[in-house]
Write an enzyme that holds these catalytic residues in place. Structure first.
Site, PDB file in Angstrom:
ATOM      1  N   CYS A 109       0.847  -1.181   0.000  1.00  0.00           N
ATOM      2  CA  CYS A 109       0.000   0.000   0.000  1.00  0.00           C
ATOM      3  C   CYS A 109       0.887   1.237   0.000  1.00  0.00           C
ATOM      4  CB  CYS A 109      -0.882  -0.033   1.248  1.00  0.00           C
ATOM      5  SG  CYS A 109      -1.995   1.360   1.415  1.00  0.00           S
ATOM      6  N   HIS A 152      -9.193  -3.700  -2.440  1.00  0.00           N
ATOM      7  CA  HIS A 152      -8.219  -2.993  -1.604  1.00  0.00           C
ATOM      8  C   HIS A 152      -8.581  -1.505  -1.531  1.00  0.00           C
ATOM      9  CE1 HIS A 152      -3.884  -2.264  -0.273  1.00  0.00           C
ATOM     10  NE2 HIS A 152      -4.292  -1.057  -0.596  1.00  0.00           N
ATOM     11  N   GLU A 153      -8.854  -0.896  -2.696  1.00  0.00           N
ATOM     12  CA  GLU A 153      -9.153   0.548  -2.728  1.00  0.00           C
ATOM     13  C   GLU A 153     -10.494   0.858  -2.068  1.00  0.00           C
ATOM     14  OE1 GLU A 153      -6.671   2.350  -3.232  1.00  0.00           O
ATOM     15  OE2 GLU A 153      -5.475   0.794  -4.195  1.00  0.00           O
ATOM     16  N   HIS A 156     -10.259   1.082   1.599  1.00  0.00           N
ATOM     17  CA  HIS A 156      -9.781   2.387   2.086  1.00  0.00           C
ATOM     18  C   HIS A 156     -10.949   3.337   2.339  1.00  0.00           C
ATOM     19  CE1 HIS A 156      -5.451   2.226   2.147  1.00  0.00           C
ATOM     20  NE2 HIS A 156      -5.366   1.816   0.894  1.00  0.00           N
TER      21      HIS A 156
END
Length: 183
Positions: A109, A152-153, A156
């Site tokens: 990351c 993953h994004e 966030h």
């Protein structure tokens, strides 16, 4: 132009907040921010530009990583010869497989400077919906690396870091019935 100085690091409180929806239509400023996020991801993969501006290579970026708590992501990744290059407002996973997958080499990351080893369980297939820079709705069916990057994004945007998914007792414990994905 965004640089590594714009990316906040692990421990910053914004990375643990749930990001706000972007009101549609997005403002000119929001469009510019999302365009700059996409530019960063693309530029970071160009060896000359990355060296010139000191950019760490990335294949995805979420607005909270630049201290903007809004639901915006940029993804630019090539997988099996196919280019996946998308900038989304308000992305969401609308369906996913039961089957799991994980990156064989583990995840990294731009907001995490150190290597955190371990398998990160993800859904092997996802359908993602969001609004593109042009204001049109985009719906994608993804598998393999692109599916992992989008998850993953989107994590966030929900205040979740990739290492939150790693088994703390045994980081490399095999994930049952999961597919190992190579970069």
């Amino acid at each position: 132009m965004l640089s590594m100085q714009d990316i906040i690091r692990d421990g910053h409180p914004t990375l643990r907040k749930i990001a706000a929806q972007v009101n549609m239509p997005p403002s000119a400023e929001e469009k510019q921010i999302l365009k700059e996020m996409m530019d960063y991801v693309k530029n970071s993969q160009d060896p000359e530009l990355a060296a010139k501006y000191g950019l760490r290579a990335g294949i995805g970026l979420a607005a909270p990583q630049i201290n903007i708590s809004k639901r915006m992501i940029a993804v630019h990744v090539t997988y099996n010869g196919e280019q996946f290059s998308y900038a989304f407002f308000n992305p969401k996973i609308i369906s996913h497989s039961v089957q799991r997958s994980y990156l064989a080499a583990g995840e990294g990351c731009l907001s995490v400077d150190e290597s955190i080893p371990g398998f990160v369980p993800r859904y092997s297939k996802v359908t993602v919906k969001g609004i593109g820079l042009d204001g049109n709705e985009i719906k994608l069916k993804l598998k393999g690396l692109p599916a992992i990057v989008f998850q993953h994004e989107i994590d966030h945007l929900n205040g979740i870091m990739f290492y939150d998914h790693i088994n703390k007792q045994n980081p490399f414990e095999p994930i049952e019935n999961a597919i190992a994905v190579e970069r």
